[in-house]
Design an enzyme around this catalytic site. Sequence first.
Site, PDB file in Angstrom:
ATOM      1  N   ASP A 111       0.931   1.442   3.317  1.00 49.05           N
ATOM      2  CA  ASP A 111       1.498   1.225   1.986  1.00 49.05           C
ATOM      3  C   ASP A 111       2.863   1.890   1.865  1.00 49.05           C
ATOM      4  O   ASP A 111       3.284   2.641   2.758  1.00 49.05           O
ATOM      5  CB  ASP A 111       0.536   1.698   0.887  1.00 49.05           C
ATOM      6  CG  ASP A 111       0.300   3.203   0.918  1.00 49.05           C
ATOM      7  OD1 ASP A 111       1.279   3.965   0.962  1.00 49.05           O
ATOM      8  OD2 ASP A 111      -0.880   3.620   0.894  1.00 49.05           O
ATOM      9  N   ILE A 112       3.536   1.632   0.789  1.00 50.13           N
ATOM     10  CA  ILE A 112       4.928   2.059   0.631  1.00 50.13           C
ATOM     11  C   ILE A 112       5.085   3.573   0.676  1.00 50.13           C
ATOM     12  O   ILE A 112       6.128   4.086   1.096  1.00 50.13           O
ATOM     13  CB  ILE A 112       5.516   1.483  -0.691  1.00 50.13           C
ATOM     14  CG1 ILE A 112       7.033   1.704  -0.732  1.00 50.13           C
ATOM     15  CG2 ILE A 112       4.817   2.086  -1.898  1.00 50.13           C
ATOM     16  CD1 ILE A 112       7.717   0.979  -1.875  1.00 50.13           C
TER      17      ILE A 112
END
Length: 332
Positions: A111-112
Amino acid sequence: MSEPSNERLQKVLADAGLASRREIERWIEAGRIEVNGATAITGQKVKAKDRIKVDGRLFTPARRTEPLRVLLYRKKVGEVVTRDDPEGRPTIFRKLPNLVSGRWITVGRLDINTSGLLLLTNHGELAKRLMHPSHEITREYAVRVLGEITPEIITTLTRTGVMIDGHRAKFDSLAPGLNEEGVSANQWWSATLHEGRQREVRRLIESQKLQVSRLIRTAYGPLVLGRGIKAGGFREATDAERNALLKAVGLDALIDAPTAPGTRSRSTISAAPKRPVKPGDAPSSAKARRAREAADAGFAKPARGGKTKPGGARPTAPGRTRRVAGPAKPRR
């Protein structure tokens, strides 16, 4: 790439590098793909001799293929693992090397807000097996936790497990670990698990009323991130690393193969043929160009067999006269 034979249409086109399976399924639903003149349906199987058209253009496998490749990418916080981001955020794909054929496939995602090791390959079957739970490929993370992890919490997260979305999740191991500099430090833990569900590490920690402030993937199966890759950079896997991955998922037949069978190759859709050479076109090579210029100037090379023997008269080029040596002129 081997020719399609009794395989699902979306798999054949995805393995050829046209798009992901999900994207191709959307193409099929939109009626953009035909098989033997009829509109394709989802799940349809195709054979080697079937004529497949995408948007009216004939699909044919490319002749050139890439050897099996694996990249180790060091993802930064803030980067997204997608080819096109509607919000314009930086994507890992903007820095990857171009492939002669096929496309890069990410082995899972981060994820980011997660950094660290991300594997990419151009071989669809390898990527699929590395992600599938049946092969139990271990992922290792360095986690900085805000709050105290007690022995009771360790027992819960490694033995009892936690229900997440109807699935009992747990770590394979959870122990005091090293920080991002590789030094033992408070609040840093080493966590391993063999599944890749969305945000599973964070959700397990947060289920115990704790907070994850940093999350770094440090290893994926036999491959370790190490210190040789800058943030946002990558390197090619060594032959030993690539072969270790293949062995871990039962693809031993591809070990040490220079161009592995099944390597993904981008297919062409009715590529235009090269323009034929017409009379009067410029020669393609410098040697041919010089020969033409010599012929235009009257210095054509004599035909084979026209060479003179030692002592014989040298042939004169057409259009020129031979200068005969005479008595030397007296100097003034």
